[in-house]
Design an enzyme around this catalytic site. Sequence first.
Site, PDB file in Angstrom:
ATOM      1  N   LYS A  76      -3.513  -1.455  15.698  1.00  0.00           N
ATOM      2  CA  LYS A  76      -3.066  -0.695  16.874  1.00  0.00           C
ATOM      3  C   LYS A  76      -4.230  -0.525  17.830  1.00  0.00           C
ATOM      4  CE  LYS A  76       0.492   1.992  14.676  1.00  0.00           C
ATOM      5  NZ  LYS A  76       0.288   2.559  13.345  1.00  0.00           N
ATOM      6  N   SER A 101     -13.665   1.667  10.136  1.00  0.00           N
ATOM      7  CA  SER A 101     -12.890   1.792   8.900  1.00  0.00           C
ATOM      8  C   SER A 101     -13.511   1.007   7.752  1.00  0.00           C
ATOM      9  CB  SER A 101     -11.476   1.290   9.136  1.00  0.00           C
ATOM     10  OG  SER A 101     -10.779   1.264   7.903  1.00  0.00           O
ATOM     11  N   ALA A 102     -13.458   1.610   6.578  1.00  0.00           N
ATOM     12  CA  ALA A 102     -13.910   0.912   5.363  1.00  0.00           C
ATOM     13  C   ALA A 102     -13.058  -0.333   5.096  1.00  0.00           C
ATOM     14  CB  ALA A 102     -13.845   1.856   4.162  1.00  0.00           C
ATOM     15  N   VAL A 148      -5.662   0.401   2.985  1.00  0.00           N
ATOM     16  CA  VAL A 148      -5.854  -1.045   2.840  1.00  0.00           C
ATOM     17  C   VAL A 148      -7.031  -1.300   1.898  1.00  0.00           C
ATOM     18  CG1 VAL A 148      -6.573  -3.127   4.080  1.00  0.00           C
ATOM     19  CG2 VAL A 148      -4.792  -1.639   5.043  1.00  0.00           C
ATOM     20  N   LYS A 195      -5.689  10.971   1.064  1.00  0.00           N
ATOM     21  CA  LYS A 195      -5.829   9.579   1.482  1.00  0.00           C
ATOM     22  C   LYS A 195      -7.073   9.038   0.777  1.00  0.00           C
ATOM     23  CE  LYS A 195      -7.294   7.350   5.726  1.00  0.00           C
ATOM     24  NZ  LYS A 195      -7.735   7.691   7.077  1.00  0.00           N
ATOM     25  N   ASP A 244     -17.576   5.367  13.898  1.00  0.00           N
ATOM     26  CA  ASP A 244     -16.340   5.413  13.125  1.00  0.00           C
ATOM     27  C   ASP A 244     -15.776   4.000  12.978  1.00  0.00           C
ATOM     28  OD1 ASP A 244     -13.991   5.901  11.862  1.00  0.00           O
ATOM     29  OD2 ASP A 244     -13.289   7.448  13.237  1.00  0.00           O
ATOM     30  N   GLU A 265       0.813  -1.227   0.000  1.00  0.00           N
ATOM     31  CA  GLU A 265       0.000   0.000   0.000  1.00  0.00           C
ATOM     32  C   GLU A 265       0.839   1.266   0.000  1.00  0.00           C
ATOM     33  OE1 GLU A 265      -1.702   1.904   3.419  1.00  0.00           O
ATOM     34  OE2 GLU A 265      -1.603   0.029   4.546  1.00  0.00           O
TER      35      GLU A 265
END
Length: 416
Positions: free
Chosen positions: A273, A254-255, A220, A200, A252, A138
């Site tokens: 993390k 993440s996709a 990702v 991003k 919230d 990535e």
Amino acid sequence: MNKPAEDTILEYLTLLKNFLDEENRLKAFPSKRKLQLCAVSYLAEKFEPGRIYTEGEVNGLLNQWHTFRDPETLRRELFQNHYLDRRRDGSAYWLEAPANTKQECQHHKEDISMNKYLDVAPEVAEALAAGKPVVALESTIISHGMPYPQNVETALAVEKLVRENGAVPATIAIIGGRLKAGLSPEEIEYFGKKGAAIAKASRRDLPVLIAKGQDGACTVTTTMMIAHMAGIGVFATGGIGGVHRGAETTMDISADLEELAQTPVMVICAGAKSILDLGLTLEYLETKGVPVIGYGTEELPAFYTRSSGFGVDYRLDTPAELAAAFRAQRDMGLKGGMLVTNPIPEEYAMERSVIDAAIDQAIAESREQGIHGKATTPFLLARVKDLTGGDSLASNIQLVFNNARLAAQTAVELAK
Ligand code: PSU
Ligand code: MN
């Protein structure tokens, strides 16, 4: 089954054009799964509905329509994908049901139209065409994850490691509105220098970035998407996004998790993390049917640390085992990816209390400052990095190396 409509056949011919000779015989079996299915549907159209075929007749018919002399594979594909049914002992075959061909092709058409925007680097394209191992990497980690020039040095070193372990690296990014699978060293330098000035890019960012001809750093999510479009199955990174702490009110999430649920790419990372809620992240992945594998461990690693207190679904211990599991997932046609979590090598792991304190402080600051949306993860990552100084950067680099090695070895197994 009724005779296939002219336009269906035309569609196959268009989709399969690189795989057919002048007489419309299949001259190679595609390596991309969706194209394989198109090829199989195409061959299924050659069978007469209601007729009983012996195994020899099936092979004979297939031999009329392909040139690479592997009727067994094609016959097996026809059977496994429910185009042909057969007697248990294999003494008779017949066309099973109206094939779901149209749907498969429709699906694949979408891929191909996206590919209009895709540039696969020559070395990567060559490797893919020859069925050789390729590893996707990535670019958000380059532009947003590390400072210049360590980001460029690391990205180049990661590519070198992938090569040393027998695979071709394909760093994935968006440059000037083109989806790139495979960057040149100059492009990596450009990306690293521009750093966080590059947008991003997650799934929802693609349409506008592409239409405007802009650059985008692939997370990702978008790395998985572009890897899959190019036909790359294995991807190495540092950490993935997940369910954020407090997501029960902020929503919230993440996709990356949604992409893991729908795109068949193996993602090899060092866990996530604990800026995230790791427990909720695992729950989400379970709901979405994403296998979470611990490489040589029963415990989910937490990026800088080897342990998190959370278990994984399965422990696998060799690249061959990882490849076998991924192959089974693919062969069954299951949608979705596989998450392989590879703990940071012991000697580079950080003290849990140090990293936890930094993370807690970073989260507190992000709440005070009202950071939200796509800025949250980069903010938290940058703060944790600053608060823990050079130590965390050194650890970060080492764990990426570790993942790149494992990804290359797994891609090698997968290509066997
Ligand atoms: N977590 C890390 N390192 C990273 C990222 C996440 O430990 O570099 C990056 C990856 O590119 C990941 C993205 O896909 O952040 C997730 O962003 P978000 O949470 O906004 O979906
Ligand atoms: Mn988010």
